[in-house]
Write a protein that holds these residues in place. Structure first.
Motif, PDB file in Angstrom:
ATOM      1  N   ALA A   1       0.837  -1.208   0.000  1.00  0.00           N
ATOM      2  CA  ALA A   1       0.000   0.000   0.000  1.00  0.00           C
ATOM      3  C   ALA A   1       0.866   1.250   0.000  1.00  0.00           C
ATOM      4  CB  ALA A   1      -0.906   0.005   1.231  1.00  0.00           C
ATOM      5  N   LEU A   2       0.505   2.217  -0.817  1.00  0.00           N
ATOM      6  CA  LEU A   2       1.157   3.530  -0.821  1.00  0.00           C
ATOM      7  C   LEU A   2       0.157   4.542  -0.283  1.00  0.00           C
ATOM      8  CD1 LEU A   2       3.204   5.743  -1.678  1.00  0.00           C
ATOM      9  CD2 LEU A   2       2.319   5.531  -4.022  1.00  0.00           C
ATOM     10  N   VAL A   3       0.551   5.246   0.770  1.00  0.00           N
ATOM     11  CA  VAL A   3      -0.329   6.253   1.378  1.00  0.00           C
ATOM     12  C   VAL A   3       0.335   7.615   1.227  1.00  0.00           C
ATOM     13  CG1 VAL A   3      -1.592   6.965   3.439  1.00  0.00           C
ATOM     14  CG2 VAL A   3      -1.056   4.526   3.084  1.00  0.00           C
ATOM     15  N   THR A   4      -0.259   8.510   0.457  1.00  0.00           N
ATOM     16  CA  THR A   4       0.353   9.827   0.293  1.00  0.00           C
ATOM     17  C   THR A   4       0.041  10.692   1.514  1.00  0.00           C
ATOM     18  OG1 THR A   4      -1.539  10.844  -0.879  1.00  0.00           O
ATOM     19  CG2 THR A   4       0.089   9.651  -2.220  1.00  0.00           C
ATOM     20  N   GLY A   5       0.987  11.572   1.832  1.00  0.00           N
ATOM     21  CA  GLY A   5       0.795  12.456   2.987  1.00  0.00           C
ATOM     22  C   GLY A   5       0.651  11.691   4.281  1.00  0.00           C
ATOM     23  N   SER A   6       1.561  10.740   4.500  1.00  0.00           N
ATOM     24  CA  SER A   6       1.402   9.865   5.673  1.00  0.00           C
ATOM     25  C   SER A   6       2.481  10.080   6.726  1.00  0.00           C
ATOM     26  CB  SER A   6       1.349   8.396   5.236  1.00  0.00           C
ATOM     27  OG  SER A   6       2.374   8.092   4.312  1.00  0.00           O
ATOM     28  N   THR A   7       3.138  11.251   6.675  1.00  0.00           N
ATOM     29  CA  THR A   7       4.119  11.539   7.726  1.00  0.00           C
ATOM     30  C   THR A   7       3.461  12.097   8.980  1.00  0.00           C
ATOM     31  OG1 THR A   7       4.491  13.694   6.711  1.00  0.00           O
ATOM     32  CG2 THR A   7       6.038  11.944   6.131  1.00  0.00           C
ATOM     33  N   SER A   8       2.165  12.448   8.887  1.00  0.00           N
ATOM     34  CA  SER A   8       1.477  12.993  10.060  1.00  0.00           C
ATOM     35  C   SER A   8      -0.034  12.883   9.849  1.00  0.00           C
ATOM     36  CB  SER A   8       1.849  14.474  10.273  1.00  0.00           C
ATOM     37  OG  SER A   8       1.353  15.255   9.203  1.00  0.00           O
ATOM     38  N   GLY A   9      -0.775  13.282  10.866  1.00  0.00           N
ATOM     39  CA  GLY A   9      -2.226  13.412  10.753  1.00  0.00           C
ATOM     40  C   GLY A   9      -2.936  12.136  10.348  1.00  0.00           C
ATOM     41  N   LEU A  10      -3.999  12.299   9.563  1.00  0.00           N
ATOM     42  CA  LEU A  10      -4.791  11.144   9.137  1.00  0.00           C
ATOM     43  C   LEU A  10      -3.956  10.143   8.349  1.00  0.00           C
ATOM     44  CD1 LEU A  10      -7.469   9.638   8.755  1.00  0.00           C
ATOM     45  CD2 LEU A  10      -7.881  11.073   6.735  1.00  0.00           C
ATOM     46  N   GLY A  11      -3.093  10.627   7.450  1.00  0.00           N
ATOM     47  CA  GLY A  11      -2.304   9.720   6.615  1.00  0.00           C
ATOM     48  C   GLY A  11      -1.454   8.779   7.451  1.00  0.00           C
ATOM     49  N   ALA A  12      -0.853   9.301   8.529  1.00  0.00           N
ATOM     50  CA  ALA A  12      -0.052   8.440   9.411  1.00  0.00           C
ATOM     51  C   ALA A  12      -0.941   7.378  10.045  1.00  0.00           C
ATOM     52  CB  ALA A  12       0.636   9.291  10.478  1.00  0.00           C
ATOM     53  N   GLY A  13      -2.139   7.786  10.455  1.00  0.00           N
ATOM     54  CA  GLY A  13      -3.078   6.822  11.048  1.00  0.00           C
ATOM     55  C   GLY A  13      -3.489   5.750  10.059  1.00  0.00           C
ATOM     56  N   ILE A  14      -3.708   6.158   8.800  1.00  0.00           N
ATOM     57  CA  ILE A  14      -4.081   5.182   7.761  1.00  0.00           C
ATOM     58  C   ILE A  14      -2.920   4.210   7.520  1.00  0.00           C
ATOM     59  CG2 ILE A  14      -4.611   4.906   5.302  1.00  0.00           C
ATOM     60  CD1 ILE A  14      -6.059   7.683   5.498  1.00  0.00           C
ATOM     61  N   ALA A  15      -1.699   4.748   7.476  1.00  0.00           N
ATOM     62  CA  ALA A  15      -0.530   3.884   7.254  1.00  0.00           C
ATOM     63  C   ALA A  15      -0.422   2.842   8.357  1.00  0.00           C
ATOM     64  CB  ALA A  15       0.739   4.738   7.193  1.00  0.00           C
TER      65      ALA A  15
END
Ligand SMILES: NC(=O)c1ccc[n+]([C@@H]2O[C@H](COP(=O)([O-])OP(=O)(O)OC[C@H]3O[C@@H](n4cnc5c(N)ncnc54)[C@H](OP(=O)(O)O)[C@@H]3O)[C@@H](O)[C@H]2O)c1
Length: 254
Positions: A13-27
Motif C-alpha cells: 500500500a502507498l499512502v500519500t501524505g502519511s508523515t502525520s495526521g490522518l495519513g499516518a493513522g491510515i498507514a
C-alpha cells in the motif's frame, strides 16, 4: 501484529501524505491489517517515525520522500520508487495528501493559491493514479481510496477553494471507478468531517460551532476514519465501486 484475519496480508500500500495526521493513522492501520506500507511526505524525521511505529508493532513499512508541489517528475519518481519498494507493484493506493486551507473569502484567494492547492490536492493524485492504476488493471486487481471531505459535499462560506479541490476528488473517484472498475480495480473515497488530529486541536474553537449541528456532536477520531479506509481497501468491500463513504457523525445528513 495479526496478519491472519485482516485480508491485507501480502498486499502493498502507498499512502500519500502519511508523515502525520490522518495519513499516518491510515498507514498504521493498513500495516496492522497486514499490508506492507510505503509512507510518504516531505519531512523525513516524521516519515521515519511513522515507519518506526509500524515496525515496533511487527509491521512492515518504508519511507520515501516526495514533494507533490515539485511537479510531474517528482510524482513519476515516487511511483517508480514505491513500486520497486513494493516488490514490483502497488496493490493499494490511498490518495490522502491535500493542502488544508483556513476559511478565506473568495475575493482574497489569489490565482497562485488556487494553482498551488489544485497542484497538491488534485493534480498529484490524478497523475499518481494514472501511473499506478494501469498496472493494477493489467493484473486484474487493486484498490484506490481517495480522501475527500464533507467540504466537497456541502457549501460553506470561506471554503470555496478547499471545497472545490475536494469535490474534484469525489468526481475523480467516480470517473476512475468507471474507468478501472471493469478491470478489477475498485476506486472509492472516504469523506471525513472534522477529525481529531493534533493539528485540529489548534482550531477547536472554530470547529465547535460546526459540531453543535452534527448529530454525534464530536469529531471523528483518526482511528475511525482509518478503519473506513482499511475496509474500502480490503476484500470485504469486494463489490463496492465509486462510493463516497462519509465519516462525519452525520454532518451531511441533517
Ligand atoms: N483534518 C480534518 O479535519 C480533515 C477533515 C476532512 C478531510 N480531511 C482530509 O484528510 C486528509 C489528511 O488531512 P490531515 O488533517 O491529516 O492533514 P495534515 O495533518 O496537514 O497532513 C498532511 C500530510 O500531507 C503531507 N503533505 C502536505 N503537503 C505535501 C506536499 N506538497 N508533498 C508531499 N506531502 C505533503 C504532510 O507531510 P509533510 O509536511 O511531511 O510533507 C502530511 O503528512 C486530507 O486529504 C484532508 O483534506 C481532513
Amino acid at each position: 501484529m495479526s496478519t491472519t484475519t485482516s485480508g491485507l496480508a501480502g498486499r502493498t500500500a502507498l499512502v500519500t501524505g502519511s508523515t502525520s495526521g490522518l495519513g499516518a493513522g491510515i498507514a498504521v492501520a493498513l500495516a496492522e491489517a497486514g499490508a506492507h506500507v510505503v509512507v510518504t511526505g516531505r519531512t523525513r524525521t516524521r516519515g521515519e517515525a511513522v515507519v518506526a511505529a509500524i515496525e515496533s508493532k511487527g509491521g512492515h513499512a518504508v519511507y520515501i520522500p516526495v514533494d507533490f508541489a515539485a511537479g510531474p517528475d517528482a510524482i513519476g519518481d515516487l511511483a517508480a520508487s514505491a513500486s520497486k519498494a513494493s516488490g514490483g507493484h502497488v496493490d493499494i493506493l490511498v490518495n490522502n495528501v491535500a493542502t488544508l486551507l483556513q476559511p478565506t473569502a473568495t475575493a482574497d484567494v489569489t490565482a497562485e493559491r488556487i494553482a498551488a492547492a489544485f497542484a497538491v490536492s488534485v493534480t498529484a493524485p490524478f497523475l499518481l493514479t494514472g501511473l499506478l492504476a494501469p498496472e493494477m488493471a493489467r493484473r486484474g486487481e487493486g484498490a484506490i481510496v481517495n480522501i475527500g471531505s464533507i467540504s466537497g459535499i456541502i457549501g460553506a462560506a470561506g471554503s470555496a477553494l478547499y471545497g472545490a479541490t475536494k469535490a474534484s476528488v469525489h468526481m475523480l473517484t467516480k470517473a476512475w471507478a468507471a474507468e478501472y472498475g471493469p478491470d478489477g480495480v475498485r476506486v472509492n473515497a472516504v469523506a471525513p468531517g472534522p477529525i481529531a488530529t493534533e493539528r485540529n486541536q489548534e482550531f477547536a474553537d472554530g470547529i465547535a460551532p460546526i459540531l453543535a449541528r452534527v448529530p454525534s456532536h464530536r469529531m471523528s477520531t483518526v482511528d475511525e476514519v482509518s478503519a473506513a479506509v482499511v475496509f474500502l481497501a480490503g476484500p470485504q468491500a469486494g463489490n463496492i465501486h465509486g462510493a463516497i463513504l462519509t465519516v462525519d457523525g452525520g454532518a451531511t445528513t441533517v
